[in-house]
Design a protein around this motif. Structure first.
Motif, mmCIF file in Angstrom:
data_model
loop_
_atom_site.group_PDB
_atom_site.id
_atom_site.type_symbol
_atom_site.label_atom_id
_atom_site.label_comp_id
_atom_site.label_asym_id
_atom_site.label_seq_id
_atom_site.Cartn_x
_atom_site.Cartn_y
_atom_site.Cartn_z
ATOM 1 N N LEU A 220 0.973 -1.438 0.085
ATOM 2 C CA LEU A 220 -0.137 -0.314 0.182
ATOM 3 C C LEU A 220 1.393 0.859 0.021
ATOM 4 N N VAL A 221 0.397 2.295 -0.270
ATOM 5 C CA VAL A 221 0.701 3.790 0.022
ATOM 6 C C VAL A 221 -0.044 4.647 0.595
ATOM 7 N N THR A 222 0.615 5.368 1.121
ATOM 8 C CA THR A 222 -0.383 6.257 2.058
ATOM 9 C C THR A 222 -0.050 7.598 0.836
ATOM 10 N N THR A 223 -1.102 8.014 2.589
ATOM 11 C CA THR A 223 -0.851 9.755 2.470
ATOM 12 C C THR A 223 0.443 10.418 2.436
ATOM 13 N N PRO A 224 0.181 11.822 2.571
ATOM 14 C CA PRO A 224 1.552 12.266 2.802
ATOM 15 C C PRO A 224 1.999 12.733 3.650
ATOM 16 N N VAL A 225 3.296 12.120 4.267
ATOM 17 C CA VAL A 225 3.908 11.658 5.908
ATOM 18 C C VAL A 225 4.744 13.004 5.489
ATOM 19 N N ALA A 226 5.113 13.952 7.030
ATOM 20 C CA ALA A 226 6.103 15.478 7.219
ATOM 21 C C ALA A 226 7.312 14.275 7.364
ATOM 22 N N GLY A 238 7.461 -8.407 10.763
ATOM 23 C CA GLY A 238 7.076 -8.680 9.729
ATOM 24 C C GLY A 238 7.159 -7.709 7.938
ATOM 25 N N VAL A 239 7.373 -7.098 8.452
ATOM 26 C CA VAL A 239 6.617 -5.476 7.539
ATOM 27 C C VAL A 239 7.826 -4.466 7.065
ATOM 28 N N TYR A 240 7.961 -4.059 5.891
ATOM 29 C CA TYR A 240 9.039 -3.629 5.211
ATOM 30 C C TYR A 240 8.075 -1.964 5.172
ATOM 31 N N PHE A 241 8.689 -0.798 4.712
ATOM 32 C CA PHE A 241 8.474 0.733 4.479
ATOM 33 C C PHE A 241 9.171 1.417 4.710
ATOM 34 N N ARG A 242 8.793 2.277 3.081
ATOM 35 C CA ARG A 242 9.973 3.535 2.551
ATOM 36 C C ARG A 242 9.219 4.934 2.765
ATOM 37 N N SER A 243 10.091 6.023 2.022
ATOM 38 C CA SER A 243 9.247 7.266 1.708
ATOM 39 C C SER A 243 9.212 6.688 -0.029
ATOM 40 N N GLU A 244 7.770 6.773 -0.617
ATOM 41 C CA GLU A 244 7.551 7.717 -1.581
ATOM 42 C C GLU A 244 8.062 8.697 -2.481
ATOM 43 N N GLN A 245 8.877 9.405 -3.317
ATOM 44 C CA GLN A 245 9.023 10.139 -4.489
ATOM 45 C C GLN A 245 7.980 11.197 -4.217
ATOM 46 N N ARG A 246 6.275 10.737 -4.088
ATOM 47 C CA ARG A 246 5.484 11.588 -3.304
ATOM 48 C C ARG A 246 4.511 12.131 -2.779
ATOM 49 N N GLY A 247 5.780 11.644 -1.407
ATOM 50 C CA GLY A 247 5.525 12.218 -0.189
ATOM 51 C C GLY A 247 4.765 11.236 0.965
ATOM 52 N N GLY A 248 4.439 10.233 0.436
ATOM 53 C CA GLY A 248 4.201 8.970 0.940
ATOM 54 C C GLY A 248 4.296 8.187 2.017
ATOM 55 N N VAL A 251 4.137 1.054 1.803
ATOM 56 C CA VAL A 251 4.677 0.004 2.695
ATOM 57 C C VAL A 251 3.854 -1.578 2.198
ATOM 58 N N GLY A 252 4.559 -3.247 2.738
ATOM 59 C CA GLY A 252 4.440 -4.445 2.650
ATOM 60 C C GLY A 252 4.604 -5.345 3.995
ATOM 61 N N ASP A 253 5.130 -5.794 4.292
ATOM 62 C CA ASP A 253 4.626 -6.969 3.105
ATOM 63 C C ASP A 253 3.306 -8.136 3.222
ATOM 64 N N GLY A 254 2.531 -8.150 2.614
ATOM 65 C CA GLY A 254 1.424 -8.444 3.335
ATOM 66 C C GLY A 254 1.242 -9.743 2.277
ATOM 67 N N THR A 255 2.855 -10.813 2.415
ATOM 68 C CA THR A 255 2.740 -12.489 1.074
ATOM 69 C C THR A 255 1.716 -13.709 2.114
ATOM 70 N N GLU A 256 1.054 -13.115 1.057
ATOM 71 C CA GLU A 256 -0.225 -14.507 0.990
ATOM 72 C C GLU A 256 0.340 -16.245 0.848
ATOM 73 N N GLU A 257 0.603 -16.944 1.814
ATOM 74 C CA GLU A 257 1.611 -18.460 1.202
ATOM 75 C C GLU A 257 0.570 -18.943 1.417
ATOM 76 N N VAL A 258 0.117 -19.631 -0.169
ATOM 77 C CA VAL A 258 -1.425 -20.068 -0.310
ATOM 78 C C VAL A 258 -0.902 -19.551 -2.371
ATOM 79 N N GLU A 259 -0.903 -21.048 -2.850
ATOM 80 C CA GLU A 259 -0.602 -20.689 -4.174
ATOM 81 C C GLU A 259 -1.945 -20.196 -4.360
ATOM 82 N N SER A 260 -2.018 -19.303 -6.386
ATOM 83 C CA SER A 260 -2.676 -18.703 -6.592
ATOM 84 C C SER A 260 -2.640 -18.380 -7.760
ATOM 85 N N ASP A 261 -3.509 -18.578 -8.697
ATOM 86 C CA ASP A 261 -4.161 -18.996 -10.420
ATOM 87 C C ASP A 261 -3.878 -17.954 -10.393
#
Length: 389
Positions: A220-226, A238-248, A251-261
């Motif tokens: 996900l990307v949040t609204t801008p922060v200060a 088990g979560v990572y985050f960093r600043s985005e170029q546009r100010g928000g 945030v990840g890592d919502g890994t779902e450890e089951v197989e997907s189509d």
């Protein structure tokens, strides 16, 4: 060897095309959609050397140098060298020590850091419960879509033929390998399968049972922060985050450890992921009720042992034979974008020289068919360190 046909125009496929063209190979690159249109375009863009396996650390040494060099050229691509910090509690301390020692032995610029130094690196970060960290100042992030399209432009300038909107319907691996597409056949010398979550289905056209499973990962990307902050991975939560170029914040890592189509997975993020990751961010950073600007899910691809499959496949895991004119580059475990320069280089070495400097990635490494296997998220320490409680 004069011609290679690459199936898949994500970061891995485009990198393979670029590296093969540099070796003088004629390349046709096909994709049923367009460059970076699927998994690559949904990636978080993290670039870091702090991985669990020596081969992966070596690969990231090459990849980070590649990102830097491409960023320094006159184009639209930028590598943001903002650093990458992993934080942990006493539970993660010994695992961090072992990994940093291994990573340093493989040439990575990474070190252990204590809470006072962490505060100097990222003053806005809350250290509640944090007793140790690992930090690599040369790590960072980049935009996967811009990387892929920029490298594709360079590859086309080197003579690569790019055919978007070209769906592969069959692959003949007889005396004259032929890739059948809805737009007609392509006769070739080598077929490179770099189709991300579709790689197993594409490989099946050659008679190969590729042991990979697609799975969802969310961000996900949040609204801008200060404030601005480099990449942080909370190894305890088990979560990572960093600043985005546009100010928000990304945030990840919502890994779902089951197989997907890959043709029928949910591309929107789960509500539980939004709530849980937002809570972690609010505990770690000076934000109150931060808003969510965007959220999504993309696909990664797992292997039985968490290592990529890069090389000539066998017809059945554990068997001796396989199609001589096929190379696979799949199962990157959610780290495909950042390892794509090294994977592309490895593919070119395999096509031109018969082997690469990453024997750990060989698809024929399994003594027998692994059968069903559990999907494991690759950022987390659990499962990589048996003594971790």
């Amino acid at each position: 060897m004069t011609h290679a046909t690459i199936i898949g125009a994500g970061a891995v496929g485009v990198s393979a095309a670029h590296h093969l063209a540099e070796r003088g190979i004629e390349v046709t690159l096909v994709d049923k959609g367009h460059a970076a249109g699927e998994t690559t375009g949904k990636a978080g863009g993290l670039v870091f050397c702090q991985l669990h396996e020596p081969a992966d650390v070596r690969a990231m040494g090459y990849s980070i140098d590649f990102f830097r060099d491409l960023s320094a050229a006159e184009n639209h691509f930028t590598y943001h060298e903002v650093g990458f910090l992993r934080t942990g509690t006493e539970r993660e301390h010994s695992a961090f020590e072992r990994e940093v020692s291994m990573q340093q032995n493989e040439g990575a610029n990474v070190r252990l850091v204590d809470p006072p130094e962490i505060s100097e690196i990222y003053p806005t970060l809350s250290l509640d419960g944090v007793t140790v960290g690992t930090y690599a100042p040369g790590d960072g992030y980049a935009d996967p879509h811009t990387f892929t399209t920029t490298l594709l432009d360079e590859a086309r300038a080197k003579g690569v033929t790019y055919r978007p909107g070209t769906k592969v319907t069959d692959i003949d691996v007889s005396d004259t390998p032929t890739v059948e597409t809805e737009a007609g056949p392509i006769q070739t010398d080598t077929v490179v399968i770099a189709a991300g979550p579709w790689s197993r289905r594409v490989a099946a056209l050659t008679g190969v049972d590729l042991p990979v499973k697609p799975y969802r990962a969310q961000a996900l990307v949040t609204t801008p922060v200060a404030f601005d902050i480099g990449t942080v991975y909370d190894a305890h939560e088990g979560v990572y985050f960093r600043s985005e170029q546009r100010g928000g914040l990304l945030v990840g890592d919502g890994t779902e450890e089951v197989e997907s189509d890959p043709d029928g997975y949910t591309q929107t993020a789960d509500f539980d992921f939004l709530v849980e990751t937002s809570d972690v961010v609010e505990r770690c950073l000076p934000v109150d009720d931060v808003g969510i600007q965007n959220a999504w899910a993309g696909l990664c691809t797992a292997t039985p042992d968490g290592r990529p499959l890069v090389g000539r496949p066998v017809y059945e895991p554990g068997s001796d034979g396989g199609p001589d004119d096929v190379v696979v580059a799949a199962g990157l475990q959610g780290h495909g974008f950042m390892r794509s320069p090294a994977v592309g280089h490895a593919v070119a070495d395999i096509v031109c020289d018969g082997e690469s400097e990453y024997p750990e990635w060989r698809p024929d490494r399994f003594d027998e068919h692994p059968g069903d296997f559990d999907i494991e998220e690759m950022l987390k320490l659990d499962g990589k360190h048996p003594g971790l409680q």
